[in-house]
Design a protein around this motif. Sequence first.
Motif, PDB file in Angstrom:
ATOM      1  N   THR A   5      42.441  60.884  52.141  1.00  0.00           N
ATOM      2  CA  THR A   5      41.092  61.396  51.868  1.00  0.00           C
ATOM      3  C   THR A   5      40.549  60.753  50.594  1.00  0.00           C
ATOM      4  OG1 THR A   5      42.206  63.288  50.869  1.00  0.00           O
ATOM      5  CG2 THR A   5      41.149  63.659  52.990  1.00  0.00           C
ATOM      6  N   GLY A   6      39.463  60.029  50.757  1.00  0.00           N
ATOM      7  CA  GLY A   6      38.771  59.432  49.608  1.00  0.00           C
ATOM      8  C   GLY A   6      39.623  58.492  48.786  1.00  0.00           C
ATOM      9  N   LEU A   7      40.592  57.844  49.456  1.00  0.00           N
ATOM     10  CA  LEU A   7      41.541  56.993  48.746  1.00  0.00           C
ATOM     11  C   LEU A   7      40.819  55.794  48.110  1.00  0.00           C
ATOM     12  CD1 LEU A   7      44.561  57.344  48.492  1.00  0.00           C
ATOM     13  CD2 LEU A   7      44.857  55.805  50.419  1.00  0.00           C
ATOM     14  N   THR A   8      41.023  55.606  46.816  1.00  0.00           N
ATOM     15  CA  THR A   8      40.352  54.533  46.088  1.00  0.00           C
ATOM     16  C   THR A   8      41.342  53.886  45.141  1.00  0.00           C
ATOM     17  OG1 THR A   8      38.285  55.777  46.168  1.00  0.00           O
ATOM     18  CG2 THR A   8      38.410  54.002  44.554  1.00  0.00           C
ATOM     19  N   LYS A   9      41.296  52.547  45.064  1.00  0.00           N
ATOM     20  CA  LYS A   9      42.163  51.845  44.112  1.00  0.00           C
ATOM     21  C   LYS A   9      41.403  50.703  43.464  1.00  0.00           C
ATOM     22  CE  LYS A   9      45.982  50.697  42.043  1.00  0.00           C
ATOM     23  NZ  LYS A   9      46.653  51.604  41.102  1.00  0.00           N
ATOM     24  N   HIS A  10      41.353  50.745  42.145  1.00  0.00           N
ATOM     25  CA  HIS A  10      40.721  49.666  41.388  1.00  0.00           C
ATOM     26  C   HIS A  10      41.811  48.865  40.692  1.00  0.00           C
ATOM     27  CE1 HIS A  10      36.548  51.698  40.959  1.00  0.00           C
ATOM     28  NE2 HIS A  10      37.194  52.192  42.003  1.00  0.00           N
ATOM     29  N   TYR A  11      41.674  47.547  40.686  1.00  0.00           N
ATOM     30  CA  TYR A  11      42.497  46.700  39.813  1.00  0.00           C
ATOM     31  C   TYR A  11      41.528  46.077  38.822  1.00  0.00           C
ATOM     32  CZ  TYR A  11      46.272  47.020  43.217  1.00  0.00           C
ATOM     33  OH  TYR A  11      47.255  47.480  44.051  1.00  0.00           O
ATOM     34  N   GLY A  12      41.485  46.614  37.623  1.00  0.00           N
ATOM     35  CA  GLY A  12      40.469  46.154  36.692  1.00  0.00           C
ATOM     36  C   GLY A  12      39.108  46.448  37.283  1.00  0.00           C
ATOM     37  N   ARG A  13      38.292  45.424  37.443  1.00  0.00           N
ATOM     38  CA  ARG A  13      36.952  45.657  37.995  1.00  0.00           C
ATOM     39  C   ARG A  13      36.911  45.401  39.500  1.00  0.00           C
ATOM     40  NH1 ARG A  13      33.309  41.940  34.735  1.00  0.00           N
ATOM     41  NH2 ARG A  13      31.707  42.670  36.148  1.00  0.00           N
ATOM     42  N   THR A  14      38.025  44.899  40.053  1.00  0.00           N
ATOM     43  CA  THR A  14      38.066  44.656  41.490  1.00  0.00           C
ATOM     44  C   THR A  14      38.378  45.960  42.222  1.00  0.00           C
ATOM     45  OG1 THR A  14      39.000  42.540  40.937  1.00  0.00           O
ATOM     46  CG2 THR A  14      39.047  43.161  43.257  1.00  0.00           C
ATOM     47  N   VAL A  15      37.598  46.278  43.220  1.00  0.00           N
ATOM     48  CA  VAL A  15      37.857  47.471  44.022  1.00  0.00           C
ATOM     49  C   VAL A  15      38.640  47.040  45.255  1.00  0.00           C
ATOM     50  CG1 VAL A  15      36.825  49.417  45.223  1.00  0.00           C
ATOM     51  CG2 VAL A  15      35.710  48.469  43.208  1.00  0.00           C
ATOM     52  N   ALA A  16      39.917  47.395  45.321  1.00  0.00           N
ATOM     53  CA  ALA A  16      40.754  46.969  46.445  1.00  0.00           C
ATOM     54  C   ALA A  16      40.597  47.918  47.624  1.00  0.00           C
ATOM     55  CB  ALA A  16      42.207  46.891  46.004  1.00  0.00           C
ATOM     56  N   SER A  21      39.054  57.218  54.005  1.00  0.00           N
ATOM     57  CA  SER A  21      39.578  58.446  54.603  1.00  0.00           C
ATOM     58  C   SER A  21      39.926  58.168  56.059  1.00  0.00           C
ATOM     59  CB  SER A  21      38.536  59.571  54.546  1.00  0.00           C
ATOM     60  OG  SER A  21      38.183  59.837  53.218  1.00  0.00           O
ATOM     61  N   PHE A  22      41.132  58.504  56.444  1.00  0.00           N
ATOM     62  CA  PHE A  22      41.526  58.316  57.841  1.00  0.00           C
ATOM     63  C   PHE A  22      42.744  59.176  58.140  1.00  0.00           C
ATOM     64  CE2 PHE A  22      43.834  55.096  55.445  1.00  0.00           C
ATOM     65  CZ  PHE A  22      45.116  55.226  55.923  1.00  0.00           C
ATOM     66  N   GLY A  23      43.044  59.318  59.433  1.00  0.00           N
ATOM     67  CA  GLY A  23      44.221  60.058  59.836  1.00  0.00           C
ATOM     68  C   GLY A  23      45.027  59.250  60.837  1.00  0.00           C
ATOM     69  N   LEU A  50      54.093  54.020  45.784  1.00  0.00           N
ATOM     70  CA  LEU A  50      54.437  52.905  44.892  1.00  0.00           C
ATOM     71  C   LEU A  50      53.282  52.633  43.929  1.00  0.00           C
ATOM     72  CD1 LEU A  50      56.215  50.411  47.303  1.00  0.00           C
ATOM     73  CD2 LEU A  50      57.264  51.821  45.554  1.00  0.00           C
ATOM     74  N   ASP A  51      52.064  52.657  44.450  1.00  0.00           N
ATOM     75  CA  ASP A  51      50.878  52.478  43.604  1.00  0.00           C
ATOM     76  C   ASP A  51      50.163  53.820  43.485  1.00  0.00           C
ATOM     77  OD1 ASP A  51      51.610  49.869  43.689  1.00  0.00           O
ATOM     78  OD2 ASP A  51      49.677  49.097  44.364  1.00  0.00           O
ATOM     79  N   ARG A  52      49.618  54.054  42.315  1.00  0.00           N
ATOM     80  CA  ARG A  52      48.856  55.273  42.089  1.00  0.00           C
ATOM     81  C   ARG A  52      47.416  55.062  42.492  1.00  0.00           C
ATOM     82  NH1 ARG A  52      50.795  59.252  38.460  1.00  0.00           N
ATOM     83  NH2 ARG A  52      52.823  58.553  37.796  1.00  0.00           N
ATOM     84  N   PRO A  53      46.851  55.933  43.346  1.00  0.00           N
ATOM     85  CA  PRO A  53      45.430  55.804  43.647  1.00  0.00           C
ATOM     86  C   PRO A  53      44.599  56.035  42.391  1.00  0.00           C
ATOM     87  CG  PRO A  53      46.500  57.389  45.119  1.00  0.00           C
ATOM     88  CD  PRO A  53      47.472  57.066  44.052  1.00  0.00           C
ATOM     89  N   THR A  54      43.501  55.281  42.250  1.00  0.00           N
ATOM     90  CA  THR A  54      42.584  55.526  41.137  1.00  0.00           C
ATOM     91  C   THR A  54      41.938  56.897  41.336  1.00  0.00           C
ATOM     92  OG1 THR A  54      42.178  53.161  41.076  1.00  0.00           O
ATOM     93  CG2 THR A  54      40.643  54.549  39.863  1.00  0.00           C
ATOM     94  N   SER A  55      41.611  57.200  42.595  1.00  0.00           N
ATOM     95  CA  SER A  55      41.183  58.558  42.927  1.00  0.00           C
ATOM     96  C   SER A  55      41.471  58.777  44.404  1.00  0.00           C
ATOM     97  CB  SER A  55      39.696  58.754  42.627  1.00  0.00           C
ATOM     98  OG  SER A  55      38.939  57.890  43.439  1.00  0.00           O
ATOM     99  N   ARG A 202      37.079  44.931  53.186  1.00  0.00           N
ATOM    100  CA  ARG A 202      36.800  45.092  51.749  1.00  0.00           C
ATOM    101  C   ARG A 202      37.095  46.498  51.255  1.00  0.00           C
ATOM    102  NH1 ARG A 202      32.314  41.477  48.877  1.00  0.00           N
ATOM    103  NH2 ARG A 202      32.880  39.545  49.870  1.00  0.00           N
ATOM    104  N   GLY A 203      38.185  47.067  51.776  1.00  0.00           N
ATOM    105  CA  GLY A 203      38.614  48.369  51.283  1.00  0.00           C
ATOM    106  C   GLY A 203      37.868  49.549  51.861  1.00  0.00           C
ATOM    107  N   LYS A 204      36.859  49.282  52.694  1.00  0.00           N
ATOM    108  CA  LYS A 204      36.073  50.386  53.268  1.00  0.00           C
ATOM    109  C   LYS A 204      36.433  50.584  54.735  1.00  0.00           C
ATOM    110  CE  LYS A 204      31.771  50.442  50.615  1.00  0.00           C
ATOM    111  NZ  LYS A 204      31.755  49.254  49.761  1.00  0.00           N
ATOM    112  N   LEU A 205      36.358  51.849  55.184  1.00  0.00           N
ATOM    113  CA  LEU A 205      36.616  52.153  56.592  1.00  0.00           C
ATOM    114  C   LEU A 205      35.466  51.626  57.440  1.00  0.00           C
ATOM    115  CD1 LEU A 205      38.605  53.708  58.480  1.00  0.00           C
ATOM    116  CD2 LEU A 205      36.941  55.546  58.440  1.00  0.00           C
TER     117      LEU A 205
END
Lengths: 319, 254
Positions: A5-16, A21-23, A50-55, A202-205
Amino acid sequence: MIEATGLTKHYGRTVAVDNLSFGVGEGRVTGFLGPNGAGKSTTMRMILGLDRPTSGDVRIDGEHYRDLKRPLTTVGALLDAKWVHPNRSARAHLRWLAAASKLPYSRVDEVLDIVGLTAVANKRAGGFSLGMSQRLGIAGALLGDPRVLLFDEPVNGLDPEGILWIRRFMHRLAAEGRTVFVSSHLLSEMAQTAQDLVVIGRGKLIYQGTVDDFIANATENTVVVRSPELDRLTELLRADGVSLVADGDAIRVSGVDSAAIGELAAANKIVLHELNPQIGSLEEAFIQLTGDTVEYTAHTDQHTAPAEPAGATEEAPPA
Amino acid sequence: MTLLAVERMKLFTTRSPWWCTVAALAVTIGFAALMAGTADAQAPLTVAATQFGYNFGLVVVMVMAGLAITTEYRFSTMRATFLAVPNRWSALLAKTAVVAVLAGIVGEIAAFGSWGIGKLIKPGVDLTLNTAYEWRAVAGVGLVYAVAAVVAVAVGVLVRHSAGAISLVLIYNLLVEGLIVLIPNVGPKIHKWLPFNMAHQFVTGNPDPTGRDVNFGPPLSDATLGPWAALAYFAGFAAVLLVIALAVANRRDA
């Protein structure tokens, strides 16, 4: 069951990964599809803690991976077949994994047998071919007899025999009632492996649903028509408001099925040399949906001379 | 206990710990043999002299400890470990403990091996361990190796690259502490409180009552703490470094 749900990960200014959100349902193979660099591996690493979500948040059967007791008995994962010390034997590698999950060593020999590596169990893993490494990785994922399985690009670089083996294997795992989540950048592969799809760019559903719906929705059917009286037929079709394009000595009609075109031609006594329905390919569907989300586009129609500085502002990706 | 067993399996199914153990023992015991063989009336063999090579063994042990953790990062088996054991504190503490225990055992074998070979080559010399100092000079080597291994593991977790971590640890141990003494006025005052100097104080401090010449054993430390306080200081330094490293590893993407 995997729920993001609302999974987001930033690496610096890049949004990966961007607000994803999916099931992923049980007893099915769910394909995780996207072009290279779309954020598939990052998402998988977040699912596995392994990686922490930014949000945002991702749970497996309602729990965060890091809160699972003996996680290998719940989730098995193959993210990279090379996550093995090259001087360790296949058996030694699986034995420490088994010990860490409090599993009996007899299970090691069982999974080696399942993936067909018994004969090379005591050979050092560094000498394995990619296909053998991939099998060893799958053996590690199966070790704890988990309900949920994650595979990241499992067929990448495999020969046809290896691909077929993995494909059958996924079906077997899903048929046993397990949740199978497998990523790929190849739609044709997913069409043969998966029942459900989660498509990202590009990281979007972009899409979530069944493979069949994806193909039906995303492909546009056209009909190729050849006729000695092409000009008359073109006029008639245009009069009906049908869109068409010239394609060499033929026309390509979209939005009407071949039966309607054939009947129109017969009614006007036009001879047809060819009436050929084109079923949209999966690749076309994929490109149509993800085309503007591909992160690195090769500009084939441009000069290869240095571009103007303003054109080179795309940010470097995370390694 | 499970995690200790896992880390033990991981450590001994690779080759570098074996080679490093052999190298550490060869260097220390070989040096002791050299000291014993060349000893004469002017440079008598003493308990301290048999331990002349302990610092070289220390270097090899720190390489071993640094490799034990950085190869896990290099081959991504660290990620495989975190998948099997998501509690990174437990996983890394277990690894640190196993490496430290191995380093301690290597240290004890190196020290008593050096002492034994001295006795063997010069049976006439009295090398009996009588005083607390003599016991520390020999048996203390294992403790210093164990703590130094913790330092190397902590640096390895922070840096993650073998070459980077090992050069950092070795340059610090072999060069930096020695160079700081050369800073005018404050240099020696700072040097008294540097961690590896403290470790050295534990092994060589409060020297034997005979008041040996510096040449007849490892050079003496200029630290002013008592030997056990010095070891506690060194261990505290290692513990702080380890806690920082583990906190970073816990927060960071694997």
